[in-house]
Design a protein around this motif. Structure first.
Motif, short mmCIF file in Angstrom:
data_model
loop_
_atom_site.label_atom_id
_atom_site.label_comp_id
_atom_site.label_asym_id
_atom_site.label_seq_id
_atom_site.Cartn_x
_atom_site.Cartn_y
_atom_site.Cartn_z
N ILE A 37 0.92 -1.15 0.01
CA ILE A 37 -0.01 0.09 0.13
C ILE A 37 0.92 1.26 -0.23
O ILE A 37 1.84 1.38 1.00
N LEU A 38 0.63 2.24 -0.99
CA LEU A 38 1.59 3.28 -1.31
C LEU A 38 1.27 4.38 -0.18
O LEU A 38 2.12 5.29 0.12
N TRP A 39 -0.09 4.74 -0.30
CA TRP A 39 -0.56 5.76 0.52
C TRP A 39 -1.98 5.58 1.00
O TRP A 39 -2.76 4.63 0.29
N GLY A 40 -2.65 6.39 1.95
CA GLY A 40 -3.86 6.33 2.26
C GLY A 40 -4.24 5.44 3.49
O GLY A 40 -5.33 5.24 3.84
N ASN A 41 -3.31 5.01 4.20
CA ASN A 41 -3.32 4.39 5.35
C ASN A 41 -4.16 3.04 5.32
O ASN A 41 -3.80 2.24 4.34
N ILE A 46 -5.44 -5.37 1.74
CA ILE A 46 -5.13 -6.72 1.21
C ILE A 46 -6.18 -7.77 1.69
O ILE A 46 -6.03 -7.87 2.89
N LEU A 47 -6.89 -8.45 0.84
CA LEU A 47 -7.90 -9.59 1.57
C LEU A 47 -7.52 -10.78 0.91
O LEU A 47 -7.07 -11.00 0.21
N ASN A 48 -8.22 -11.80 1.71
CA ASN A 48 -8.35 -13.22 1.11
C ASN A 48 -7.03 -13.80 0.79
O ASN A 48 -6.88 -14.59 -0.27
N GLY A 64 -3.77 3.95 -2.63
CA GLY A 64 -3.24 3.56 -3.87
C GLY A 64 -2.14 2.53 -3.39
O GLY A 64 -1.67 2.27 -2.25
N PHE A 65 -1.66 1.67 -4.29
CA PHE A 65 -0.68 0.52 -4.17
C PHE A 65 0.17 0.48 -5.33
O PHE A 65 0.02 1.12 -6.35
#
Length: 281
Positions: A37-41, A46-48, A64-65
């Motif tokens: 994950i690049l930004w946005g806390n 990421i799931l599953n 963003g990632f």
């Protein structure tokens, strides 16, 4: 971003990169392993067990990632499910980009709209820091009802050719990383910025799954192991592709004839001193 030094295909399913050289073949299949994950806390999650990645946007921030690896050439497959309902003002972007001021970049951006109105698929190409090569399309299906692939569902939407011979810069000498972002673009994204984001409907969410990257990863500037013509690791014919086959050419013409709503090569107001050189080819 491009399957060879001769053609760049912009697709929602196939986004290959320029072939130069690299150090290993990559098969990216897990978001936990291959991205961060690049930004946005905590707005990006990421799931599953790494199979699904979700980005969200609220009135305070988007998210963003980014891939860990940079690619010299690759085929990238990913499925995306966009924001449903009133998505006006939002921008869901999937792109490949290099670092530095004179960056190379291939942009695929989904511009949200009011409920019932179509998303706009916005594409752009930067070479050596120069962009302004926008083409826009309206999709022929609902991209919010289920996951769809980028080629868009088996159909190519754009080609960018290598025309260095006539002075058009091309993307063939720097590696690129893969990015995705969800952000507020209501100053321009929906009807030129006349429709603003309705924050009462936030958080807005976009979903990514089934990511696969097949190609060569750039490692520490080493160019010794995977150059075109010598690689024993790349076993797919796509990396040799220099032109679309006849069937794909017909699909490309169908998409552009029926769903293209803006083409920079027809924008004489933007280029009063003459259209870019590649527009004549």
């Amino acid at each position: 971003m491009s399957t060879s030094s001769n053609i760049t295909l912009i697709m929602l399913y196939l986004i290959p990169l320029i072939i130069l050289s690299c150090t290993k073949l990559a098969f990216a299949t897990n978001f936990n392993r291959d991205f961060h994950i690049l930004w946005g806390n905590d707005r990006g999650t990421i799931l599953n067990n790494g199979k699904v990645l979700m980005l969200s946007l609220d009135e305070h921030s988007g998210s963003g990632f980014q891939s860990h690896s940079a690619y010299i050439f690759t085929r990238i497959d990913v499925q995306i499910k966009l924001i449903s309902g009133n998505s006006a003002g939002t921008v869901t972007a999937f792109y490949l980009g290099s670092e530095g001021d004179k960056r190379d970049e291939i942009d695929i951006e989904f511009l949200g709209n009011l409920t019932g109105d179509p998303y706009t698929l916005h594409t752009n190409v930067y070479t050596k820091g120069e962009g302004s090569r926008e083409q826009q399309f309206h999709l022929w299906f609902d991209p919010t009802s289920s996951f769809h692939t980028i080629y868009v569902d088996g159909k190519p939407i754009r080609v960018f050719r290598n025309l260095e011979s006539i002075g058009v810069p091309y993307m063939n000498d720097v590696p690129m990383k893969m990015y995705a972002t969800l952000w507020n673009g209501d100053q321009w994204a929906t009807r030129g910025g006349t429709i603003k984001t309705n924050w009462t409907e936030a958080p807005f969410k976009a979903w990514f799954r089934n990511y696969k990257g097949r190609g060569c990863v750039w490692l520490n500037g080493n160019q010794s192991d995977c150059s075109l013509g010598r690689s024993k690791t790349v076993k797919h014919d796509w990396y040799k592709q220099k032109e679309l086959d006849l069937s794909s050419q017909e699909m490309l013409k169908w998409v552009q004839r029926n769903y293209m709503v803006h083409n920079y090569c027809n924008d004489h107001n933007r280029f009063p001193n003459g259209l870019p050189l590649e527009c004549a080819h």
